[in-house]
Design a protein around this motif. Structure first.
Motif, PDB file in Angstrom:
ATOM      1  N   UNK A 295       0.785  -1.225   0.000  1.00 59.00           N
ATOM      2  CA  UNK A 295       0.000   0.000   0.000  1.00 59.00           C
ATOM      3  C   UNK A 295       0.816   1.273   0.000  1.00 59.00           C
ATOM      4  N   UNK A 296       2.137   1.163   0.126  1.00 62.30           N
ATOM      5  CA  UNK A 296       2.985   2.356   0.150  1.00 62.30           C
ATOM      6  C   UNK A 296       2.926   3.096  -1.177  1.00 62.30           C
ATOM      7  N   UNK A 297       2.925   2.347  -2.261  1.00 62.10           N
ATOM      8  CA  UNK A 297       2.843   2.931  -3.604  1.00 62.10           C
ATOM      9  C   UNK A 297       1.625   3.845  -3.739  1.00 62.10           C
ATOM     10  N   UNK A 298       0.449   3.347  -3.335  1.00 61.95           N
ATOM     11  CA  UNK A 298      -0.770   4.139  -3.462  1.00 61.95           C
ATOM     12  C   UNK A 298      -0.726   5.359  -2.549  1.00 61.95           C
ATOM     13  N   UNK A 299      -0.136   5.215  -1.378  1.00 63.05           N
ATOM     14  CA  UNK A 299      -0.057   6.353  -0.463  1.00 63.05           C
ATOM     15  C   UNK A 299       0.883   7.433  -0.999  1.00 63.05           C
ATOM     16  N   UNK A 300       1.941   7.029  -1.685  1.00 63.47           N
ATOM     17  CA  UNK A 300       2.822   8.027  -2.306  1.00 63.47           C
ATOM     18  C   UNK A 300       2.071   8.764  -3.407  1.00 63.47           C
ATOM     19  N   UNK A 301       1.344   8.039  -4.250  1.00 65.95           N
ATOM     20  CA  UNK A 301       0.554   8.693  -5.292  1.00 65.95           C
ATOM     21  C   UNK A 301      -0.476   9.643  -4.681  1.00 65.95           C
ATOM     22  N   UNK A 302      -1.056   9.242  -3.556  1.00 66.59           N
ATOM     23  CA  UNK A 302      -2.084  10.063  -2.915  1.00 66.59           C
ATOM     24  C   UNK A 302      -1.535  11.401  -2.438  1.00 66.59           C
ATOM     25  N   UNK A 303      -0.238  11.474  -2.148  1.00 68.12           N
ATOM     26  CA  UNK A 303       0.362  12.744  -1.746  1.00 68.12           C
ATOM     27  C   UNK A 303       0.235  13.792  -2.841  1.00 68.12           C
ATOM     28  N   UNK A 304       0.080  13.334  -4.084  1.00 68.19           N
ATOM     29  CA  UNK A 304      -0.031  14.235  -5.228  1.00 68.19           C
ATOM     30  C   UNK A 304      -1.406  14.182  -5.880  1.00 68.19           C
ATOM     31  N   UNK A 305      -2.376  13.527  -5.228  1.00 64.75           N
ATOM     32  CA  UNK A 305      -3.701  13.391  -5.818  1.00 64.75           C
ATOM     33  C   UNK A 305      -3.690  12.583  -7.089  1.00 64.75           C
ATOM     34  N   UNK A 306      -2.773  11.621  -7.204  1.00 64.07           N
ATOM     35  CA  UNK A 306      -2.587  10.874  -8.443  1.00 64.07           C
ATOM     36  C   UNK A 306      -3.026   9.416  -8.321  1.00 64.07           C
ATOM     37  N   UNK A 307      -3.965   9.134  -7.414  1.00 64.63           N
ATOM     38  CA  UNK A 307      -4.398   7.750  -7.260  1.00 64.63           C
ATOM     39  C   UNK A 307      -4.935   7.160  -8.556  1.00 64.63           C
ATOM     40  N   UNK A 308      -5.566   7.980  -9.392  1.00 63.92           N
ATOM     41  CA  UNK A 308      -6.129   7.456 -10.633  1.00 63.92           C
ATOM     42  C   UNK A 308      -5.054   7.045 -11.635  1.00 63.92           C
ATOM     43  N   UNK A 309      -3.804   7.403 -11.361  1.00 69.68           N
ATOM     44  CA  UNK A 309      -2.703   7.000 -12.237  1.00 69.68           C
ATOM     45  C   UNK A 309      -2.065   5.681 -11.795  1.00 69.68           C
ATOM     46  N   UNK A 310      -2.625   5.061 -10.770  1.00 68.77           N
ATOM     47  CA  UNK A 310      -2.072   3.811 -10.273  1.00 68.77           C
ATOM     48  C   UNK A 310      -2.312   2.672 -11.245  1.00 68.77           C
ATOM     49  N   UNK A 311      -1.393   1.708 -11.259  1.00 68.82           N
ATOM     50  CA  UNK A 311      -1.588   0.464 -11.995  1.00 68.82           C
ATOM     51  C   UNK A 311      -1.522  -0.682 -10.993  1.00 68.82           C
ATOM     52  N   UNK A 312      -1.960  -1.864 -11.401  1.00 70.13           N
ATOM     53  CA  UNK A 312      -2.123  -2.991 -10.471  1.00 70.13           C
ATOM     54  C   UNK A 312      -0.875  -3.817 -10.269  1.00 70.13           C
ATOM     55  N   UNK A 313       0.010  -3.843 -11.265  1.00 71.03           N
ATOM     56  CA  UNK A 313       1.164  -4.733 -11.167  1.00 71.03           C
ATOM     57  C   UNK A 313       2.372  -4.104 -11.823  1.00 71.03           C
ATOM     58  N   UNK A 314       3.545  -4.369 -11.250  1.00 76.32           N
ATOM     59  CA  UNK A 314       4.808  -3.854 -11.773  1.00 76.32           C
ATOM     60  C   UNK A 314       5.325  -4.805 -12.853  1.00 76.32           C
ATOM     61  N   UNK A 315       4.762  -4.700 -14.031  1.00 74.88           N
ATOM     62  CA  UNK A 315       5.189  -5.562 -15.132  1.00 74.88           C
ATOM     63  C   UNK A 315       6.510  -5.081 -15.703  1.00 74.88           C
ATOM     64  N   UNK A 316       7.161  -5.954 -16.462  1.00 72.93           N
ATOM     65  CA  UNK A 316       8.401  -5.598 -17.168  1.00 72.93           C
ATOM     66  C   UNK A 316       8.068  -5.441 -18.649  1.00 72.93           C
TER      67      UNK A 316
END
Length: 319
Positions: A295-316
């Motif tokens: 959940x750290x990833x989403x919380x970092x995005x939330x600091x910038x109001x960028x939750x909608x830019x989240x993706x589900x998996x760290x693909x290569x």
């Protein structure tokens, strides 16, 4: 080698430069170092800052339990305790990367993600500014371990570097809130005046569209996002088109002065760039996935109001 755009799946995005002023009442809040063009390792980096360079609200997310949780994933030669060398282009602007008001450190999402990734791998991050066109060559020359910015993961770039995908992106269109424009697309902006950043993907898209227009798009090119936003607000242009990951933040912070005028154009995925076939790639992927899972990833995005830019998996390389 330069990072210019190519059509179809090989299109490339160059930097969007300068810091943001998000509404006319905020016109004096320009960040002092936004025009600096230093190179990696010069003042204006977080080199050697280690954990002390992490902003407090991000530091609070990076618990001791997370510190070094995946250190055993580091390949031989990396697990030596030295800071990881990370580059970003600090002229892109908030919320991605910008110099602080004293021109001493780099701030933004790119910095927070680099610090968090390195933290999970048991390392600190030495974060340096490098101009956009030197980022991929720097990886190829071994000057950086990885690059964090808004670099689209494309097939053409995959020929040069590998990506660990971490952020949904594309192009957005902003207008004044009171504007009558709605549901704008590249094809429906013929005859309008539209601002873009110099050398940006959006400049490429609109230039490519113009031959199909009965009345061409009046493309106004700006050196920085601040200039473009002010042009919209002062009605010098009808709309501003730029990176969705950045304009999402602009819209949020505009205090209702700006709004989106359509869906994201040609959605894509930004990736953390790493030297091609580097043994570090699986470790970076594992670290980003760990940040997502905890959940750290989403919380970092939330600091910038960028939750909608989240993706589900760290693909290569887009999986």
């Amino acid at each position: 080698m330069t990072n210019t755009f190519r059509p179809a799946n090989g299109r490339r995005r160059r930097a969007r430069v300068a810091a943001l002023t998000l509404s006319l009442p905020l016109a004096g809040v320009l960040l002092a170092g936004c025009a600096s063009t230093g190179v990696a390792g010069e003042p204006g980096s977080n080199a050697g800052a280690g954990a002390s360079g992490i902003r407090p609200d991000v530091q609070a997310l990076l618990t001791e339990e997370l510190r070094g949780a995946l250190e055993d994933q580091l390949p031989e030669g990396y697990a030596n305790g030295e800071p990881m060398q990370v580059a970003t282009d600090a002229t892109i602007g908030i919320p991605i990367a910008t110099f602080d008001e004293n021109n001493e450190h780099i701030e933004g999402l790119a910095v927070d993600m680099a610090q968090a990734v390195s933290w999970v791998l048991g390392r600190d991050a030495s974060i340096s500014h490098a101009v956009w066109d030197t980022l991929i060559p720097g990886l190829e020359a071994g000057r950086f371990d990885y690059v964090t910015t808004v670099m689209l993961d494309t097939e053409v770039r995959q020929e040069q570097v590998d990506f660990v995908d971490y952020l949904a992106d594309g192009s957005s269109i902003l207008v004044q809130t009171e504007s009558d424009f709605n549901d704008l697309t590249v094809g429906t902006m013929c005859g309008l005046s539209v601002g873009v950043m110099r050398g940006s993907y959006e400049e490429f898209l609109l230039t490519e569209q113009n031959p199909a227009c009965d009345e061409p798009i009046d493309i106004q090119v700006y050196a920085g996002i601040n200039e473009g936003m002010l042009a919209v607000q002062s009605e010098r242009v009808d709309a501003m088109m730029g990176a969705a990951s950045q304009l999402t933040y602009v819209e949020t912070m505009s205090n209702g002065a700006l709004r989106s005028a359509g869906d994201v154009v040609e959605p894509g995925i930004d990736g953390i760039a790493i030297a091609k076939d580097s043994p570090l790639v699986p470790a970076i992927q594992a670290a980003v996935q760990e940040l997502m899972d905890t959940g750290v990833y989403m919380e970092i995005l939330a600091l910038y109001g960028m939750e909608q830019n989240a993706i589900d998996a760290a693909t290569i390389n887009l999986g």
